[in-house]
Design a protein around this motif. Structure first.
Motif, PDB file in Angstrom:
ATOM      1  N   THR A 277       0.830  -1.201   0.000  1.00 18.69           N
ATOM      2  CA  THR A 277       0.000   0.000   0.000  1.00 18.69           C
ATOM      3  C   THR A 277       0.865   1.251   0.000  1.00 18.69           C
ATOM      4  OG1 THR A 277      -1.721  -1.183   1.220  1.00 18.69           O
ATOM      5  CG2 THR A 277      -1.869   1.196   1.211  1.00 18.69           C
ATOM      6  N   GLY A 278       2.024   1.181   0.683  1.00 15.90           N
ATOM      7  CA  GLY A 278       2.943   2.317   0.672  1.00 15.90           C
ATOM      8  C   GLY A 278       3.455   2.630  -0.726  1.00 15.90           C
ATOM      9  N   VAL A 279       3.676   1.588  -1.521  1.00 13.67           N
ATOM     10  CA  VAL A 279       4.078   1.780  -2.915  1.00 13.67           C
ATOM     11  C   VAL A 279       2.910   2.331  -3.723  1.00 13.67           C
ATOM     12  CG1 VAL A 279       4.981   0.637  -4.986  1.00 13.67           C
ATOM     13  CG2 VAL A 279       5.740  -0.112  -2.719  1.00 13.67           C
ATOM     14  N   TRP A 280       1.725   1.763  -3.476  1.00 13.46           N
ATOM     15  CA  TRP A 280       0.557   2.161  -4.243  1.00 13.46           C
ATOM     16  C   TRP A 280       0.184   3.621  -4.004  1.00 13.46           C
ATOM     17  CZ3 TRP A 280      -1.612   0.833  -8.407  1.00 13.46           C
ATOM     18  CH2 TRP A 280      -2.907   1.248  -8.708  1.00 13.46           C
ATOM     19  N   THR A 281       0.239   4.078  -2.737  1.00 18.84           N
ATOM     20  CA  THR A 281      -0.123   5.466  -2.461  1.00 18.84           C
ATOM     21  C   THR A 281       0.878   6.427  -3.099  1.00 18.84           C
ATOM     22  OG1 THR A 281       1.047   5.376  -0.324  1.00 18.84           O
ATOM     23  CG2 THR A 281      -1.309   4.925  -0.307  1.00 18.84           C
ATOM     24  N   THR A 282       2.130   5.992  -3.244  1.00 20.18           N
ATOM     25  CA  THR A 282       3.096   6.802  -3.987  1.00 20.18           C
ATOM     26  C   THR A 282       2.630   6.979  -5.427  1.00 20.18           C
ATOM     27  OG1 THR A 282       4.952   6.040  -2.626  1.00 20.18           O
ATOM     28  CG2 THR A 282       5.483   6.906  -4.805  1.00 20.18           C
ATOM     29  N   ASN A 283       2.174   5.895  -6.020  1.00 25.20           N
ATOM     30  CA  ASN A 283       1.754   5.917  -7.419  1.00 25.20           C
ATOM     31  C   ASN A 283       0.542   6.814  -7.652  1.00 25.20           C
ATOM     32  OD1 ASN A 283       1.279   4.808 -10.221  1.00 25.20           O
ATOM     33  ND2 ASN A 283      -0.511   3.962  -9.180  1.00 25.20           N
ATOM     34  N   ILE A 284      -0.453   6.727  -6.795  1.00 26.92           N
ATOM     35  CA  ILE A 284      -1.704   7.439  -7.083  1.00 26.92           C
ATOM     36  C   ILE A 284      -1.642   8.920  -6.719  1.00 26.92           C
ATOM     37  CG2 ILE A 284      -3.105   5.362  -6.887  1.00 26.92           C
ATOM     38  CD1 ILE A 284      -4.015   6.302  -4.144  1.00 26.92           C
ATOM     39  N   HIS A 285      -0.536   9.374  -6.144  1.00 20.65           N
ATOM     40  CA  HIS A 285      -0.408  10.804  -5.841  1.00 20.65           C
ATOM     41  C   HIS A 285       0.581  11.510  -6.756  1.00 20.65           C
ATOM     42  CE1 HIS A 285      -2.336   9.432  -2.070  1.00 20.65           C
ATOM     43  NE2 HIS A 285      -2.863  10.636  -2.084  1.00 20.65           N
ATOM     44  N   ASP A 286       0.955  10.861  -7.858  1.00 17.29           N
ATOM     45  CA  ASP A 286       1.909  11.502  -8.763  1.00 17.29           C
ATOM     46  C   ASP A 286       1.233  12.281  -9.894  1.00 17.29           C
ATOM     47  OD1 ASP A 286       0.975   9.542 -10.469  1.00 17.29           O
ATOM     48  OD2 ASP A 286       2.872   8.455 -10.617  1.00 17.29           O
ATOM     49  N   CYS A 287      -0.108  12.237  -9.948  1.00 18.27           N
ATOM     50  CA  CYS A 287      -0.899  12.971 -10.946  1.00 18.27           C
ATOM     51  C   CYS A 287      -0.651  12.506 -12.375  1.00 18.27           C
ATOM     52  CB  CYS A 287      -0.647  14.479 -10.853  1.00 18.27           C
ATOM     53  SG  CYS A 287      -1.173  15.208  -9.299  1.00 18.27           S
ATOM     54  N   ILE A 288      -0.079  11.331 -12.552  1.00 21.14           N
ATOM     55  CA  ILE A 288       0.155  10.787 -13.888  1.00 21.14           C
ATOM     56  C   ILE A 288      -0.875   9.694 -14.146  1.00 21.14           C
ATOM     57  CG2 ILE A 288       1.793   9.598 -15.384  1.00 21.14           C
ATOM     58  CD1 ILE A 288       4.031  10.825 -13.708  1.00 21.14           C
ATOM     59  N   HIS A 289      -1.641   9.853 -15.193  1.00 20.21           N
ATOM     60  CA  HIS A 289      -2.727   8.919 -15.476  1.00 20.21           C
ATOM     61  C   HIS A 289      -2.235   7.832 -16.426  1.00 20.21           C
ATOM     62  CE1 HIS A 289      -6.508   7.138 -15.757  1.00 20.21           C
ATOM     63  NE2 HIS A 289      -7.258   8.145 -16.160  1.00 20.21           N
ATOM     64  N   GLY A 290      -2.090   6.601 -15.887  1.00 16.62           N
ATOM     65  CA  GLY A 290      -1.646   5.495 -16.720  1.00 16.62           C
ATOM     66  C   GLY A 290      -2.730   4.935 -17.622  1.00 16.62           C
ATOM     67  N   LYS A 291      -4.008   5.238 -17.319  1.00 13.04           N
ATOM     68  CA  LYS A 291      -5.152   4.790 -18.121  1.00 13.04           C
ATOM     69  C   LYS A 291      -5.151   3.275 -18.320  1.00 13.04           C
ATOM     70  CE  LYS A 291      -5.586   9.204 -20.549  1.00 13.04           C
ATOM     71  NZ  LYS A 291      -5.641   9.889 -21.869  1.00 13.04           N
ATOM     72  N   VAL A 292      -5.073   2.549 -17.201  1.00 15.15           N
ATOM     73  CA  VAL A 292      -5.133   1.088 -17.245  1.00 15.15           C
ATOM     74  C   VAL A 292      -6.416   0.676 -16.540  1.00 15.15           C
ATOM     75  CG1 VAL A 292      -3.947  -1.071 -16.690  1.00 15.15           C
ATOM     76  CG2 VAL A 292      -2.613   0.982 -17.194  1.00 15.15           C
ATOM     77  N   TRP A 293      -7.502   0.625 -17.266  1.00 11.94           N
ATOM     78  CA  TRP A 293      -8.799   0.277 -16.664  1.00 11.94           C
ATOM     79  C   TRP A 293      -8.767  -1.175 -16.211  1.00 11.94           C
ATOM     80  CZ3 TRP A 293     -12.749  -3.150 -16.941  1.00 11.94           C
ATOM     81  CH2 TRP A 293     -13.962  -2.768 -16.350  1.00 11.94           C
ATOM     82  N   PRO A 294      -9.300  -1.524 -15.017  1.00 10.51           N
ATOM     83  CA  PRO A 294     -10.057  -0.701 -14.070  1.00 10.51           C
ATOM     84  C   PRO A 294      -9.216  -0.228 -12.886  1.00 10.51           C
ATOM     85  CG  PRO A 294     -10.370  -2.999 -13.533  1.00 10.51           C
ATOM     86  CD  PRO A 294      -9.376  -2.964 -14.674  1.00 10.51           C
ATOM     87  N   ILE A 295      -7.923  -0.040 -13.089  1.00 11.81           N
ATOM     88  CA  ILE A 295      -7.045   0.346 -11.992  1.00 11.81           C
ATOM     89  C   ILE A 295      -7.277   1.805 -11.611  1.00 11.81           C
ATOM     90  CG2 ILE A 295      -4.644   0.518 -11.243  1.00 11.81           C
ATOM     91  CD1 ILE A 295      -5.656  -2.328 -11.724  1.00 11.81           C
ATOM     92  N   MET A 296      -7.291   2.084 -10.301  1.00 10.97           N
ATOM     93  CA  MET A 296      -7.435   3.442  -9.794  1.00 10.97           C
ATOM     94  C   MET A 296      -6.068   4.128  -9.835  1.00 10.97           C
ATOM     95  SD  MET A 296      -9.143   5.909  -8.271  1.00 10.97           S
ATOM     96  CE  MET A 296     -10.634   5.227  -7.577  1.00 10.97           C
ATOM     97  N   GLY A 297      -5.749   4.726 -10.953  1.00  8.96           N
ATOM     98  CA  GLY A 297      -4.436   5.338 -11.131  1.00  8.96           C
ATOM     99  C   GLY A 297      -4.369   6.760 -10.620  1.00  8.96           C
TER     100      GLY A 297
END
Length: 323
Positions: A277-297
């Motif tokens: 989760t620590g890695v994931w929260t880093t990812n979702i706060h970088d404002c970069i949209h990977g557009k990999v549905w249905p992932i919450m990017g």
């Protein structure tokens, strides 16, 4: 809207039935002898029965008859081994005086900080320094003062965050949870099934916990607002991932722990997912949209931060689609 609520209710009902069946898992009904590898072959479909499927599943679990005391011993030994990853830094005379739970708490704190600074630092170097001109418009890269503020908030909270996995390990060692130490205790097929049920529970509960922190006014004002101070793209950074009020951060992570009380889960996998989760929260706060549905990017979560609503999900947008 009616169909969406019907879909959500059906999913909850199905999940509840399956979880109820999970609680039938006990030490009393899984005593089995070791089986040769040839028994792993599923019988021909024409002669297949529920009994055959049950035998096939049990054939994957050669350690299913392990006594509860042995399972708890293995869990504690595994946790002590994880403590060794950090506690070697202390002299033996100091370490011997620290209770087991204190060593566990300190280890969780140090590893949490290592994940936070290691992943956050690499993410910032990659997204801002190497490819900042590709990913961001001029002026949208966070200022150093905003990143430093997020680091200070996170560092104040991390020692308290670490109490949650510490308590969870103590509960598992005492046998209060349905955690098990070896995949062979239940077999690979059931491991995969319970993993999916576990993550479904986490996703469902994190969604509603997060939504509640927005919808309940006092919870937002006194707990969740600390994280939503970063409400523009140029103030969000990977280091905002753990910048929460400590109680807020614990509440959003606690589904990882309470699910262990009603869904069997391999304990080391549980801890890996918790720290991931620590890695994931880093990812979702970088404002970069990977557009990999249905992932919450990051793109979806940036909308959440700038509108104060929408996109409450954890890893996916399934519940958003339903609700």
């Amino acid at each position: 809207m009616k169909n969406k609520w019907l879909l959500a209710a059906s999913a909850i009902l199905f999940y509840g039935v399956v979880l109820a069946s999970c609680n039938l898992y006990s030490e009393a009904n899984i005593g089995l002898e070791m089986r040769p590898s040839s028994s792993l072959r599923l019988p021909a479909l024409r002669s297949l029965s529920f009994g055959d499927v049950g035998k096939w599943l049990k054939s994957w679990a050669p350690l299913s008859d392990m006594p509860k005391e042995e399972r708890l011993r293995l869990l504690k030994e595994e946790n002590e081994w994880k403590n060794d990853l950090v506690m070697w830094m202390f002299p033996d005379n100091v370490r011997d005086q620290l209770p087991h739970w204190v060593q566990t708490w300190f280890r969780c704190w140090i590893l949490c900080a290592a994940v936070y600074f290691g992943v956050g630092g690499l993410w910032c170097y990659y997204t801002y320094y190497c490819f900042g001109d590709v990913f961001f418009k001029p002026g949208n890269i966070p200022a150093a003062k905003d990143i430093w503020e997020q680091i200070k908030v996170s560092n104040w909270a991390m020692p308290l965050y670490s109490l949650l996995p510490t308590f969870t390990e103590m509960a598992a060692e005492k046998g209060w949870t349905m955690a098990y130490p070896r995949v062979e205790n239940i077999g690979l097929p059931m491991y995969a099934l319970y993993f999916m049920l576990y993550m479904l529970s986490v996703e469902f509960c994190v969604y509603w916990m997060h939504r509640g922190l927005h919808d309940i006014k006092w919870a937002y004002r006194y707990l969740h607002y600390d994280h939503h101070k970063y409400n523009k793209e140029h103030t969000l950074s990977p280091f905002a991932g753990l910048a929460f009020h400590p109680i807020d951060g614990i509440l959003q992570a606690i589904p990882y722990s309470w699910t262990l009380f009603y869904c069997p889960m391999h304990f080391l996998t549980h801890e890996i997912m918790l720290f991931f989760t620590g890695v994931w929260t880093t990812n979702i706060h970088d404002c970069i949209h990977g557009k990999v549905w249905p992932i919450m990017g990051g793109g979806y979560h940036a909308i959440h931060h700038t509108t104060y609503k929408h996109n409450y999900g954890h890893y996916t947008i399934y519940l958003i689609a339903c609700l």
